[in-house]
Design a protein around this motif. Structure first.
Motif, PDB file in Angstrom:
ATOM      1  N   GLN A  40      65.103  41.068  73.666  1.00  0.00           N
ATOM      2  CA  GLN A  40      65.841  41.279  72.419  1.00  0.00           C
ATOM      3  C   GLN A  40      66.049  39.967  71.669  1.00  0.00           C
ATOM      4  O   GLN A  40      66.682  39.954  70.617  1.00  0.00           O
ATOM      5  CB  GLN A  40      67.198  41.928  72.713  1.00  0.00           C
ATOM      6  CG  GLN A  40      67.072  43.354  73.238  1.00  0.00           C
ATOM      7  CD  GLN A  40      68.415  43.984  73.543  1.00  0.00           C
ATOM      8  OE1 GLN A  40      69.256  43.403  74.223  1.00  0.00           O
ATOM      9  NE2 GLN A  40      68.633  45.173  73.037  1.00  0.00           N
ATOM     10  N   HIS A  41      65.514  38.881  72.219  1.00  0.00           N
ATOM     11  CA  HIS A  41      65.554  37.565  71.576  1.00  0.00           C
ATOM     12  C   HIS A  41      66.989  37.130  71.235  1.00  0.00           C
ATOM     13  O   HIS A  41      67.224  36.510  70.206  1.00  0.00           O
ATOM     14  CB  HIS A  41      64.694  37.561  70.303  1.00  0.00           C
ATOM     15  CG  HIS A  41      63.296  38.027  70.522  1.00  0.00           C
ATOM     16  ND1 HIS A  41      62.370  37.297  71.238  1.00  0.00           N
ATOM     17  CD2 HIS A  41      62.661  39.160  70.138  1.00  0.00           C
ATOM     18  CE1 HIS A  41      61.223  37.958  71.274  1.00  0.00           C
ATOM     19  NE2 HIS A  41      61.372  39.092  70.619  1.00  0.00           N
ATOM     20  N   THR A  42      67.929  37.443  72.124  1.00  0.00           N
ATOM     21  CA  THR A  42      69.309  37.026  71.884  1.00  0.00           C
ATOM     22  C   THR A  42      69.603  35.651  72.465  1.00  0.00           C
ATOM     23  O   THR A  42      70.639  35.064  72.171  1.00  0.00           O
ATOM     24  CB  THR A  42      70.290  38.050  72.484  1.00  0.00           C
ATOM     25  OG1 THR A  42      70.012  38.196  73.880  1.00  0.00           O
ATOM     26  CG2 THR A  42      70.148  39.408  71.797  1.00  0.00           C
ATOM     27  N   SER A  69      55.414  50.692  64.718  1.00  0.00           N
ATOM     28  CA  SER A  69      55.461  49.468  65.504  1.00  0.00           C
ATOM     29  C   SER A  69      54.049  48.998  65.841  1.00  0.00           C
ATOM     30  O   SER A  69      53.079  49.765  65.765  1.00  0.00           O
ATOM     31  CB  SER A  69      56.266  49.683  66.794  1.00  0.00           C
ATOM     32  OG  SER A  69      55.567  50.526  67.691  1.00  0.00           O
ATOM     33  N   GLN A 125      75.556  48.781  64.170  1.00  0.00           N
ATOM     34  CA  GLN A 125      74.139  48.852  64.528  1.00  0.00           C
ATOM     35  C   GLN A 125      73.866  48.527  65.992  1.00  0.00           C
ATOM     36  O   GLN A 125      72.777  48.830  66.501  1.00  0.00           O
ATOM     37  CB  GLN A 125      73.329  47.896  63.645  1.00  0.00           C
ATOM     38  CG  GLN A 125      73.605  46.416  63.923  1.00  0.00           C
ATOM     39  CD  GLN A 125      72.885  45.512  62.960  1.00  0.00           C
ATOM     40  OE1 GLN A 125      72.977  45.689  61.753  1.00  0.00           O
ATOM     41  NE2 GLN A 125      72.167  44.531  63.486  1.00  0.00           N
ATOM     42  N   ASP A 126      74.845  47.942  66.682  1.00  0.00           N
ATOM     43  CA  ASP A 126      74.669  47.600  68.095  1.00  0.00           C
ATOM     44  C   ASP A 126      75.329  48.617  69.034  1.00  0.00           C
ATOM     45  O   ASP A 126      75.259  48.453  70.258  1.00  0.00           O
ATOM     46  CB  ASP A 126      75.251  46.211  68.369  1.00  0.00           C
ATOM     47  CG  ASP A 126      74.531  45.120  67.590  1.00  0.00           C
ATOM     48  OD1 ASP A 126      73.294  45.201  67.489  1.00  0.00           O
ATOM     49  OD2 ASP A 126      75.203  44.209  67.077  1.00  0.00           O
ATOM     50  N   VAL A 153      67.070  47.656  61.541  1.00  0.00           N
ATOM     51  CA  VAL A 153      67.169  46.681  62.634  1.00  0.00           C
ATOM     52  C   VAL A 153      67.457  47.405  63.953  1.00  0.00           C
ATOM     53  O   VAL A 153      66.880  47.085  65.006  1.00  0.00           O
ATOM     54  CB  VAL A 153      68.261  45.640  62.342  1.00  0.00           C
ATOM     55  CG1 VAL A 153      68.499  44.746  63.554  1.00  0.00           C
ATOM     56  CG2 VAL A 153      67.878  44.799  61.130  1.00  0.00           C
ATOM     57  N   LYS A 154      68.336  48.376  63.898  1.00  0.00           N
ATOM     58  CA  LYS A 154      68.682  49.143  65.097  1.00  0.00           C
ATOM     59  C   LYS A 154      67.457  49.855  65.659  1.00  0.00           C
ATOM     60  O   LYS A 154      67.196  49.804  66.874  1.00  0.00           O
ATOM     61  CB  LYS A 154      69.776  50.161  64.740  1.00  0.00           C
ATOM     62  CG  LYS A 154      70.120  51.135  65.862  1.00  0.00           C
ATOM     63  CD  LYS A 154      71.177  52.117  65.396  1.00  0.00           C
ATOM     64  CE  LYS A 154      71.478  53.170  66.436  1.00  0.00           C
ATOM     65  NZ  LYS A 154      72.524  54.131  65.985  1.00  0.00           N
ATOM     66  N   GLU A 198      64.287  49.114  65.198  1.00  0.00           N
ATOM     67  CA  GLU A 198      63.346  48.122  65.726  1.00  0.00           C
ATOM     68  C   GLU A 198      63.766  47.662  67.117  1.00  0.00           C
ATOM     69  O   GLU A 198      62.929  47.485  68.004  1.00  0.00           O
ATOM     70  CB  GLU A 198      63.263  46.934  64.771  1.00  0.00           C
ATOM     71  CG  GLU A 198      62.585  47.256  63.442  1.00  0.00           C
ATOM     72  CD  GLU A 198      62.671  46.094  62.459  1.00  0.00           C
ATOM     73  OE1 GLU A 198      62.981  44.960  62.899  1.00  0.00           O
ATOM     74  OE2 GLU A 198      62.428  46.318  61.258  1.00  0.00           O
ATOM     75  N   ASN A 199      65.068  47.474  67.327  1.00  0.00           N
ATOM     76  CA  ASN A 199      65.568  47.040  68.630  1.00  0.00           C
ATOM     77  C   ASN A 199      65.368  48.122  69.691  1.00  0.00           C
ATOM     78  O   ASN A 199      65.058  47.815  70.852  1.00  0.00           O
ATOM     79  CB  ASN A 199      67.055  46.682  68.532  1.00  0.00           C
ATOM     80  CG  ASN A 199      67.290  45.390  67.768  1.00  0.00           C
ATOM     81  OD1 ASN A 199      66.397  44.555  67.640  1.00  0.00           O
ATOM     82  ND2 ASN A 199      68.484  45.223  67.233  1.00  0.00           N
ATOM     83  N   GLU A 212      61.696  48.123  70.589  1.00  0.00           N
ATOM     84  CA  GLU A 212      61.389  46.921  71.365  1.00  0.00           C
ATOM     85  C   GLU A 212      61.884  47.060  72.802  1.00  0.00           C
ATOM     86  O   GLU A 212      61.220  46.627  73.748  1.00  0.00           O
ATOM     87  CB  GLU A 212      62.031  45.699  70.710  1.00  0.00           C
ATOM     88  CG  GLU A 212      61.692  44.393  71.404  1.00  0.00           C
ATOM     89  CD  GLU A 212      62.301  43.185  70.723  1.00  0.00           C
ATOM     90  OE1 GLU A 212      61.779  42.077  70.913  1.00  0.00           O
ATOM     91  OE2 GLU A 212      63.304  43.353  69.993  1.00  0.00           O
ATOM     92  N   LYS A 213      63.017  47.689  72.974  1.00  0.00           N
ATOM     93  CA  LYS A 213      63.576  47.864  74.312  1.00  0.00           C
ATOM     94  C   LYS A 213      62.732  48.817  75.154  1.00  0.00           C
ATOM     95  O   LYS A 213      62.605  48.638  76.374  1.00  0.00           O
ATOM     96  CB  LYS A 213      65.003  48.396  74.207  1.00  0.00           C
ATOM     97  CG  LYS A 213      65.776  48.365  75.512  1.00  0.00           C
ATOM     98  CD  LYS A 213      67.249  48.551  75.261  1.00  0.00           C
ATOM     99  CE  LYS A 213      68.054  48.295  76.526  1.00  0.00           C
ATOM    100  NZ  LYS A 213      69.505  48.379  76.281  1.00  0.00           N
TER     101      LYS A 213
END
Length: 512
Positions: free
Chosen positions: A17-19, A240, A271-272, A316-317, A319-320, A323-324
């Motif tokens: 998640q690139h956090t 994607s 969104q998280d 954004v949500k 996409e995350n 990605e997950k």
């Protein structure tokens, strides 16, 4: 002088998640990962000492031991406290089951260096100007080599010292060399493949290098090279990287099927505020992808039209989430009332016509999974009733098999405790004389509000059934706006009944 190649191996824990920056995993050293400034994890479910990771650079694997109370998982499989697993670079580690995904990344770096050749003759005792220069040059090279060796040794000591520091200390954000290794490797691979698409042969002709994901032709089956969003007024589509057209489609609702709110509330707080529904979701989705299904999500997001959901935050949500899951997914988002909103089949039609590269979808081999199945209260012990049956109806309208998340992901038996709408248009008699036109006209003045999608027959019914009975027709197509329709309808009501010939799909539109 000769050139020799040296290979350097490194290993990092990379956040998907690139956090946070990649975390180095030295060979044979145990690194503790958990809730800390370094990982930027603040979720109290994650212990400060959640897992221990010990990398084996030779075998290209990492031994993981769960230390925390709450389960960690690898590829959707829970580890269990004090249990250990061997993790390969292809696996996905979740520090908490379904949350905080990471992967192991091994990287080999090759470097060519100049060194003195063993066969180089020793300098003679003959004193000459050239000999002095040569000896001076050799001494200089040795001195530089000695400095380089000392410098590398100092760097290794400093690196080792850094790794011995507890990961719970304050994160200093690293340096630029801690960029996402996997992303850079992917970029390099992509550039290499593009450069090798056409390679000249000895005969002067060109050899074409095909993409492994391509089928018959790149124009019809090639995987997408990058993730992108496409807007269609009341429909947003996310494709994607890696999505490939297929005849078999595994379709899913998103909210309540792929994800749930982390807060436990019906609607997300931000969104998280989401988590994967169940660890089995990961394995099932990966399995479908390996069986050459195209993974597609269809989601209603009316909050965008109502101003309750920010479209950019929603993007954004999504996409995350994709990605997950770590598989290519195409997502269709209906943001308004209308033909795209489930249970209408507008999103499916858009997929067939514009987003599968003209490849016909096999309805018998495809299916749809959703939680809005019309199930009654207590369809299972202590289970609430479903808020609607829109997902079950959507599958019926499309013509594919339907499953609930419990049936598909958890292998629960289907329930017959569900209800469908009493009105079923498939049972209507389509004969023209089935419309009792004589009973439609009211003796008193009234407003007849027609409801339906474009080209469904509203205008024909208004002009051939209501207009001959004295109704005045009000249409947005002719007047241009709903405000003018309201004004015209008020004017006509002073003399006769009115028929409003618009789509009038939402409650708000009908209330005007």
């Amino acid at each position: 002088m000769s050139r020799h190649k040296t290979t350097t191996i490194s290993c990092h824990l990379v956040c998907l998640q690139h956090t946070h920056h990649p975390i180095a995993l030295p060979d044979g050293e145990t690194v503790i990962i958990g809730r800390a400034p370094l990982t930027k994890i603040i979720d109290p479910r994650c212990s400060r000492n959640q897992v221990s990771l010990t990398a084996d650079w030779t075998k290209r694997e990492v031994k993981l031991i769960q230390l925390g109370v709450n389960d960690s998982s690898v590829d959707g499989k829970d580890v269990g406290k004090d249990n250990e697993l061997i993790v390969k670079s292809s696996s996905t580690i979740f520090l908490i089951s379904g949350a905080f995904p990471h992967r192991i990344n091994f990287k080999c770096t090759s470097k060519r260096e100049d060194s003195a050749s063993p066969s180089t003759p020793k300098a003679t005792n003959k004193r000459s100007h050239n000999g002095d220069l040569e000896n001076s040059h050799i001494k200089k090279k040795k001195l530089e080599s000695s400095h380089e060796t000392a410098k590398n040794g100092q760097k290794e000591k400093e690196c080792k010292k850094k790794h011995e520091i507890s990961l719970s200390l304050q994160d200093n954000d690293g340096d630029k060399s801690d960029d996402d290794v996997s992303e850079k490797m992917a970029q390099l691979t992509r550039l290499k493949n593009e450069a090798l698409k056409e390679v000249p042969t000895s005969s002067g002709s060109k050899t074409k290098h095909s993409n492994r994901r391509s089928c018959s032709s790149p124009s019809s089956s090639q995987a997408t090279e990058k993730s992108e969003w496409t807007s269609h007024d009341e429909l947003q589509v996310f494709t994607s990287k890696g999505v490939t057209p297929h005849r078999k489609v595994a379709a899913f609702d998103m909210d309540g099927t792929i994800i749930l709110t982390r807060s436990g509330k019906v609607f997300p707080t931000d969104q998280d505020d989401w988590k994967i529904l169940h660890p089995n979701v990961f394995n099932k989705i990966k399995e479908l992808h390996s069986k050459r299904y195209k993974i597609v999500f269809f989601t209603n997001q009316l909050g965008v039209a109502k101003g309750k959901t920010n479209i950019e935050e929603l993007k954004v949500k999504i996409e995350n989430i994709v990605e997950k899951l770590q598989v290519p997914v195409q997502v269709f988002v209906a943001t308004h009332e209308g033909k795209y909103r489930k249970p209408c089949d507008g999103m499916w039609e858009k997929l067939c016509k514009s987003y599968n590269n003209s490849k016909e979808i096999d309805l018998k081999a495809s299916f749809y999974v959703g939680d809005a199945a019309g199930r009654k209260k207590d369809w299972a012990p202590k289970k609430k009733k479903d808020f609607s049956c829109s997902d079950r109806l959507f599958a019926s309208n499309v013509g594919v098999a339907f499953f609930t998340p419990e049936e598909f992901f958890l292998n629960e038996k289907p329930t017959n405790k569900f209800v469908m709408p009493h009105f079923d248009p498939r049972k209507l008699d389509c004969e023209e004389n089935s419309v009792p036109s004589d009973t439609f006209a009211s003796k008193k003045k009234e407003v007849a509000v027609l409801v339906g999608f474009p080209a469904c027959g509203k205008s024909y019914f208004a002009s051939h059934t209501l207009k001959p009975k004295g109704y005045k027709i009000v249409s947005r197509d002719e007047l241009g706006s709903w405000q003018k329709c309201v004004q015209k309808a008020k004017h006509y009501l002073t003399e006769s009944s009115v028929a409003v010939d618009n789509t009038n799909l939402s409650v708000e539109e009908r209330a005007r």
